[in-house]
Design an enzyme around this catalytic site. Structure first.
Site: not given
Ligand SMILES: O=P(O)(O)OC[C@H]1O[C@H](O[C@H]2O[C@H](CO)[C@@H](O)[C@H](O)[C@H]2O)[C@H](O)[C@@H](O)[C@@H]1O
Length: 273
Positions: A19, A21, A211
């Protein structure tokens, strides 16, 4: 954990699913600034040299590629609804791997429309950020005052009432709007194993590190297949289908480095034998 995974991989091909983020990059306030540290990039590059490797993310595929910038990997964006193979030659690449699969192409116009509606409807709530992830949309509330969270959720729900073919899920301080199709990170994992030629193989050990809630779909698939391991990245104990956990991206990096070192050593040992 490391020893168990290595022991289980005997005679099997490890396939890595990562994954983005919260796994390869730290969670930060601005989703556009979630850059991957250089050392993590070097580690993932090494991992992909030794094991077929895929990035599986809720992000738009192009966006995550702009962060990861590694050509030898598979990328599954938009929660696995948009899958592309490695753009440079790698030993696991099969044929000419452009876009391998797009599970929700017919939803593109609807996603563009709902994105615009959501931007309009939520603009009065300070701190809200709406992100177009191509086949899905994220509404971030990390920077929204907690007192306004309920109002924001209500606005999002009121928009979605006009789109019965879209559903709402929740991640880390983010509301995720996706097509109501039976496709998720777990299905993407199965699709990629199939593409790599491991559909019904017992000679493969998939390892998925993530995560967030959407990663649970992949952990569940591994548990149901009785094959491979899910690793949850979390500082807090949580209910999960993962087999193991790491606390944060720096621990993910150390785990990946260890895996690469072990693989290098075992290849050297095999040559000398
Ligand atoms: O599947 P992932 O790669 O974990 O994507 C899930 C979401 O990730 C991102 O948002 C998350 O990370 C951001 C940056 O650290 C943070 O600001 C946010 O609060 C988190 O939810 C991404 O921007 C989303 O579009 C994804 O859905």
């Amino acid at each position: 954990m490391f020893e168990q995974i290595v022991a289980a991989s005997k005679g099997k091909q490890i396939v890595m699913f990562l994954d983005y983020d919260g796994t390869l990059s730290q969670i930060v306030e601005d989703p556009d600034q979630a850059f991957m540290p250089k050392e993590m990039r070097a580690t993932v590059r090494d991992v992909a040299r030794y094991f077929p490797t895929a990035i599986v993310t809720g992000r738009c595929r192009d966006k995550v590629y702009s962060f990861v910038k590694l050509a030898g990997l598979y990328y599954a964006g938009s929660h696995g609804m948009d899958i592309k193979g490695p753009s440079k030659s790698c030993k696991y690449k099969k044929g000419n791997q452009g876009v391998l699969f797009q599970a929700a192409s017919e939803f593109l116009p609807m996603i563009d429309e709902v994105y615009k509606d959501l931007v309009e409807k939520t603009k009065s709530i300070p701190g809200t950020k709406v992100e177009n992830n191509k086949f899905c949309v994220s509404v971030h509330f990390r920077c929204v005052d907690e007192k306004s969270w309920a109002a924001l959720a209500e606005q999002v729900r009121s928009v979605l009432n006009h789109y019965p073919k879209l559903k709402l899920t929740q991640g880390r301080k983010v509301l995720e709007i996706r097509p109501t199709i039976k496709w998720d990170k777990g299905r993407a994992l199965e699709f990629l194993l199939e593409s790599l030629g491991y559909a019904n193989s017992t000679n493969v050990l998939p390892v998925y590190i993530g995560d967030d809630r959407s990663d649970e779909d992949a952990f569940k698939v591994l548990r149901e297949r009785g094959q491979g391991f899910g690793i949850l990245v979390s500082k807090l104990p949580k209910e999960t289908n993962a087999s193991y956990s790491l606390q944060e991206p720096s621990e993910v990096k150390e785990f990946l480095k260890r895996l690469v070192d072990w693989k290098k050593m075992s290849q050297r040992a095999a040559k000398c034998a």
